[in-house]
Write an enzyme that holds these catalytic residues in place. Structure first.
Site, PDB file in Angstrom:
ATOM      1  N   ASP A 110       8.574   2.803  -2.741  1.00  0.00           N
ATOM      2  CA  ASP A 110       7.786   2.015  -2.716  1.00  0.00           C
ATOM      3  C   ASP A 110       7.180   1.604  -3.970  1.00  0.00           C
ATOM      4  OD1 ASP A 110       6.248  -0.270  -1.341  1.00  0.00           O
ATOM      5  OD2 ASP A 110       4.602   1.609  -0.628  1.00  0.00           O
ATOM      6  N   HIS A 117      -3.876  -6.047  -6.130  1.00  0.00           N
ATOM      7  CA  HIS A 117      -3.913  -4.999  -5.252  1.00  0.00           C
ATOM      8  C   HIS A 117      -4.329  -3.585  -5.910  1.00  0.00           C
ATOM      9  CE1 HIS A 117      -3.091  -2.186  -1.831  1.00  0.00           C
ATOM     10  NE2 HIS A 117      -2.298  -1.391  -2.705  1.00  0.00           N
ATOM     11  N   GLU A 183      -0.042  -2.465   4.952  1.00  0.00           N
ATOM     12  CA  GLU A 183       0.314  -2.757   3.624  1.00  0.00           C
ATOM     13  C   GLU A 183       1.461  -4.115   3.917  1.00  0.00           C
ATOM     14  OE1 GLU A 183       0.719   0.265   0.709  1.00  0.00           O
ATOM     15  OE2 GLU A 183      -1.414   0.327   0.611  1.00  0.00           O
ATOM     16  N   GLU A 185       4.007  -6.177   2.739  1.00  0.00           N
ATOM     17  CA  GLU A 185       5.128  -5.769   1.382  1.00  0.00           C
ATOM     18  C   GLU A 185       6.287  -6.704   1.821  1.00  0.00           C
ATOM     19  OE1 GLU A 185       5.325  -2.056  -0.031  1.00  0.00           O
ATOM     20  OE2 GLU A 185       3.287  -1.506   0.705  1.00  0.00           O
ATOM     21  N   ASP A 217       4.008  -1.122   5.223  1.00  0.00           N
ATOM     22  CA  ASP A 217       3.717   0.153   5.045  1.00  0.00           C
ATOM     23  C   ASP A 217       2.404   0.592   5.548  1.00  0.00           C
ATOM     24  OD1 ASP A 217       3.693   2.609   3.655  1.00  0.00           O
ATOM     25  OD2 ASP A 217       3.182   1.696   1.580  1.00  0.00           O
ATOM     26  N   ARG A 221      -5.684   5.837   5.135  1.00  0.00           N
ATOM     27  CA  ARG A 221      -6.287   5.926   3.928  1.00  0.00           C
ATOM     28  C   ARG A 221      -7.148   7.106   3.708  1.00  0.00           C
ATOM     29  NH1 ARG A 221      -3.563   2.220   1.127  1.00  0.00           N
ATOM     30  NH2 ARG A 221      -3.693   0.273   2.183  1.00  0.00           N
ATOM     31  N   GLN A 224      -4.698   9.599   2.908  1.00  0.00           N
ATOM     32  CA  GLN A 224      -4.183   9.354   1.472  1.00  0.00           C
ATOM     33  C   GLN A 224      -5.329   9.699   0.569  1.00  0.00           C
ATOM     34  OE1 GLN A 224      -3.445   5.256   1.048  1.00  0.00           O
ATOM     35  NE2 GLN A 224      -2.834   5.441  -1.149  1.00  0.00           N
ATOM     36  N   LYS A 237       1.233   8.093   4.251  1.00  0.00           N
ATOM     37  CA  LYS A 237       2.060   6.686   4.312  1.00  0.00           C
ATOM     38  C   LYS A 237       3.583   7.143   5.199  1.00  0.00           C
ATOM     39  CE  LYS A 237       0.304   4.359   1.046  1.00  0.00           C
ATOM     40  NZ  LYS A 237       0.058   2.871   0.927  1.00  0.00           N
ATOM     41  N   THR A 241       7.016   3.050   8.378  1.00  0.00           N
ATOM     42  CA  THR A 241       7.280   1.760   7.858  1.00  0.00           C
ATOM     43  C   THR A 241       8.032   1.058   8.657  1.00  0.00           C
ATOM     44  OG1 THR A 241       7.324   3.312   5.730  1.00  0.00           O
ATOM     45  CG2 THR A 241       7.908   1.101   5.630  1.00  0.00           C
ATOM     46  N   GLU A 342      -8.566  -3.772   1.575  1.00  0.00           N
ATOM     47  CA  GLU A 342      -9.013  -4.766   0.530  1.00  0.00           C
ATOM     48  C   GLU A 342     -10.048  -5.729   1.224  1.00  0.00           C
ATOM     49  OE1 GLU A 342      -4.994  -4.902  -1.048  1.00  0.00           O
ATOM     50  OE2 GLU A 342      -5.855  -5.574  -2.593  1.00  0.00           O
TER      51      GLU A 342
HETATM   52 MN    MN Z   1       2.880   0.364  -0.051  1.00  0.00          MN
END
Ligand code: MN
Length: 397
Positions: A110, A117, A183, A185, A217, A221, A224, A237, A241, A342
């Site tokens: 990834d 971002h 996420e 992606e 993904d 948080r 993480q 993570k 996925t 975000e």
């Molecule tokens: Mn990612």
């Protein structure tokens, strides 16, 4: 034009023809190509056993010349009315089949290729330093993920548990993630690999990469933030996925190619991208059916060709079925951000949904749906379908 009666604005006309793996009722999983809201049984249509298996890997390994040949054959079968009597019985309505993970995922990487971002997360995770790390504009930053937990769209996502420690807490606690996020992606699927010790140059992208899918993904948080220093993402993570069921072949994306944003500073020569593999893919993120964001892939700083060149420049080999994802796609505006961290700015400004509900991070029962379209020929669009997932309560909750 297809002999099928497709609506004029279909995102799945003969200009698209994405590949997937489907399971008809009472049948075995096999490869198919989507046309409209139908899927064509490729093993039967082309009488080729490479398609009569539960993943696309055998076909992916055959390489660019064969990919083009099959695409041309399928196009012919679906456009020449002479083929209609034989082909029509080999088309299954999508609502009567189960779509599976389209390929066996070899390695999974990834990246972190969106400047918006990376800047947003840098501001939130490291408020006292420059938002972009000093290496960011010199190389596409990435990490090796967990291929065994790449799952098909629609797979339920069990809220992960782990260690959490907010900055103002003295010690970590164990429990369900309180900051479960997405996420949005874009993923790139390697068809033909490379030998150990031999890097793939930027110009080798179209030779090695078969096609493109959508990726969610899922990210915890709180896990993480506590675990990522100094080695990067790990359990925050790796629990899941999700990928979309359709792989759009690179050949279908010729009209979507755009120049990537201006590079400053100029990257090192092995990352020089003269082929302009920026892509005008327009993503949409929905939470429980409500549109919350439209991330533009054309804003990505690093192209997928640069990502593959960087991923192999040290001599690491690539394999059939390797998946590498772009990293969260975020534009410059708030309604273009590809993650809730975000959209809610670290949980400080909740996202307001049209039904009056608000969200900072995901709640149990929430369903996230990511879709995308790209320009096709003649001003039309082609579609990527969707990657979806619903959050279920953590174990023990
Ligand atoms: Mn990612």
């Amino acid at each position: 034009m297809s002999w099928l009666d497709l609506p004029e604005d279909s995102l799945f006309g003969v200009a698209n023809l994405p590949y997937g793996v489907f399971e008809p009722e009472g049948g075995t999983p096999r490869a198919g190509v989507r046309i409209g809201d139908l899927v064509l049984d490729l093993a039967a249509a082309l009488a080729d056993p490479v398609f009569d298996r539960p993943d696309l890997n055998g076909f992916l390994a055959q390489g660019r010349a064969r990919w083009s040949e099959v695409r041309a054959s399928v196009r012919d079968l679906l456009t020449d009315p002479g083929h209609r009597p034989r082909i029509e019985p080999l088309l299954y309505p999508l609502d009567q089949v189960r779509l599976r993970l389209p390929f066996e995922v070899a390695d999974y990487v990834d990246f972190y290729a969106s400047e918006n971002h990376a800047t947003n997360l840098g501001r939130m995770f490291r408020p006292d330093s420059a938002p972009l790390t000093p290496n960011w504009k010199h190389l596409p930053i990435g990490y090796h993920g967990r291929s065994g937990t790449v799952v098909a769209s629609g797979t339920e996502i069990v809220r992960p548990r782990g260690q959490r420690k907010a900055p103002d807490e003295a010690a970590p606690t164990f429990g369900a993630s309180r900051r479960l996020d997405i996420e949005a992606e874009v993923g790139f699927v390697v068809g033909t690999g490379s030998a150990l010790g031999t890097p793939i140059p930027v110009g080798g992208f179209a030779e090695h990469v078969f096609g493109v899918c959508l990726v969610n993904d899922w990210s915890a948080r709180d896990l993480q933030a506590w675990e990522y220093v100094p080695l990067g993402p790990f359990l925050g993570k790796s629990f899941a996925t999700s990928v979309s069921p359709w792989i759009v072949p690179l050949e279908a994306l010729q009209h979507a190619r755009v120049a990537p944003p201006e590079r400053d500073p100029e990257p090192l020569p092995y990352l020089a991208d003269d082929e302009k593999w920026g892509l005008d893919l327009r993503l949409e993120v929905r939470l429980n059916g409500h549109l919350v964001s439209r991330p533009p892939f054309s804003s990505m700083y690093w192209t997928p060709a640069q990502m593959l060149a960087h991923l192999t420049v040290n001599g690491a080999s690539a394999r059939t079925g390797d998946l590498y994802a772009s990293g969260t796609v975020s534009g410059t505006e708030r309604d273009e951000y590809g993650s809730f961290i975000e959209l809610s700015w670290g949980g400080k400004t909740p996202v307001e949904l049209p039904d009056g509900e608000t969200r900072t991070f995901l709640e149990d029962g929430d369903e996230v749906r990511i879709t995308a379209i790209a320009p096709g020929p003649d001003g039309d669009f082609i579609g990527f379908g969707e990657v979806t997932g619903r959050v279920t309560p953590a174990l023990g909750d």
